[in-house]
Design a protein around this motif. Sequence first.
Motif, short mmCIF file in Angstrom:
data_model
loop_
_atom_site.label_atom_id
_atom_site.label_comp_id
_atom_site.label_asym_id
_atom_site.label_seq_id
_atom_site.Cartn_x
_atom_site.Cartn_y
_atom_site.Cartn_z
N LYS A 253 -2.47 -6.67 2.91
CA LYS A 253 -2.23 -6.64 4.36
C LYS A 253 -0.81 -6.20 4.68
CE LYS A 253 -2.31 -9.43 8.58
NZ LYS A 253 -1.00 -8.87 9.01
N LEU A 254 0.16 -6.75 3.94
CA LEU A 254 1.55 -6.41 4.20
C LEU A 254 1.83 -4.93 3.94
CD1 LEU A 254 3.23 -9.59 2.65
CD2 LEU A 254 3.22 -8.96 5.08
N LEU A 255 1.25 -4.41 2.86
CA LEU A 255 1.42 -2.98 2.57
C LEU A 255 0.75 -2.14 3.65
CD1 LEU A 255 0.85 -2.78 -1.29
CD2 LEU A 255 2.96 -2.25 -0.07
N PHE B 283 -2.27 2.69 -0.76
CA PHE B 283 -2.48 1.96 -2.01
C PHE B 283 -3.95 1.90 -2.37
CE2 PHE B 283 -2.90 -1.26 1.30
CZ PHE B 283 -4.00 -2.00 0.89
N TRP B 284 -4.20 1.65 -3.65
CA TRP B 284 -5.52 1.30 -4.18
C TRP B 284 -5.40 -0.07 -4.80
CZ3 TRP B 284 -7.78 6.11 -7.20
CH2 TRP B 284 -8.20 7.08 -6.25
N GLN B 285 -6.16 -1.00 -4.31
CA GLN B 285 -6.19 -2.34 -4.87
C GLN B 285 -7.37 -2.45 -5.82
OE1 GLN B 285 -6.49 -5.48 -1.96
NE2 GLN B 285 -7.31 -6.93 -3.44
N ASP C 251 7.04 -10.72 1.36
CA ASP C 251 7.06 -9.28 1.08
C ASP C 251 6.11 -8.97 -0.07
OD1 ASP C 251 9.26 -8.12 2.80
OD2 ASP C 251 10.41 -9.66 1.77
N PRO C 252 5.46 -7.81 -0.05
CA PRO C 252 4.69 -7.38 -1.21
C PRO C 252 5.64 -7.01 -2.33
CG PRO C 252 4.76 -5.62 0.42
CD PRO C 252 5.45 -6.81 1.03
N GLY C 253 5.42 -7.53 -3.53
CA GLY C 253 6.37 -7.31 -4.61
C GLY C 253 5.74 -6.94 -5.93
N GLY C 254 6.60 -6.78 -6.92
CA GLY C 254 6.20 -6.25 -8.21
C GLY C 254 6.77 -4.86 -8.34
#
Length: 330
Positions: free
Chosen positions: A81-83, A90-92, A46-49
């Motif tokens: 990718k997961l998000l 999102f902005w990476q 999972d994407p986390g934080g």
Amino acid sequence: MPTPAPPPVSRPQIVTLTMNPALDITTSVDMVRPTDKLRCAATRYDPGGGGINVAHVAYVLGGSVLAVFPAGGSTGGLIAKLLGDEGVPFWQVPIAAATRESFTVNETSSGQQYRFVLPGPQLTLREQAHCLEQLRTAARSAELVVASGSLPQGVTADFYQRVADMCRQLDVRLILDTSGGGLQHVSSGVFLLKCSVRELRECVGRPLETEAEQLGAAHELVDSGRAEVVLVSLGHHGALLATRHGSQRFSAIPMPGGSGVGAGDAMVAAIAVGLCRGWPLVKAVRLGIAAGAAMLMTPGTAACGRADVERLFAATAEPCDIAIDERLPR
């Protein structure tokens, strides 16, 4: 430049900042033993934080949201990718070092949970400045900025104060959920500070053994101007709310046992969504308590379901006002 995928909303109401994102890895094993090789069950990613979790839940609840976070390496790419697969805008912000991993093991024989949180990458001053630039761009038309989670290596302890100063300049309300030095170096500019009892203890430097002492400490932060509102989460005991106008106690929703990972982030997300709906603060906090409870029904750090949150919200009780003498240390 940031790498948006899918395309972000043009005017998000909620912008989240995650300075130390993580790829959350969850698995299970019958029993955790030293030395032995442990054969684990299927693995979940999972994407986390903090801020990413907030953005994910806010998106599920129908909020207009954009997540801003630094990320690098294969782990950072998988988070993106997961998000993207979930449809969360999102902005990476690219960084040279690889994003960290966070590892959770559920012991099926006992129901215990073991969480291993790895340190984050070291961000250069240039990368930190890039994060602030992208946050400023994203937040110009937002109603709320949510800064959540720890600060990675290399990030100055006053970073969140710089975020607060930026929000003040943009006339955007800031919700902050952090701990350690990142919290202790914030002196002003926060609209809502959400903290656990442990984080509140770290902030004021006292044990805070009673509810009255905890509420008194929360009001100290309000009276000193560090935050307009302080929300102290008490887990299965509910929450305490301190404002300039008074104090309130919120009851928890009784739930069967489950993973509490991400419950605090879900609470913050739902509060932000409620406020953006124009709800009074108390009603938004009730939605936050429902979202936190709903996280106990999900695997790993997967976002809670909107239908579950709405059902639990209908079961939340109105808060109890707390008399002034109840919040004074005894």
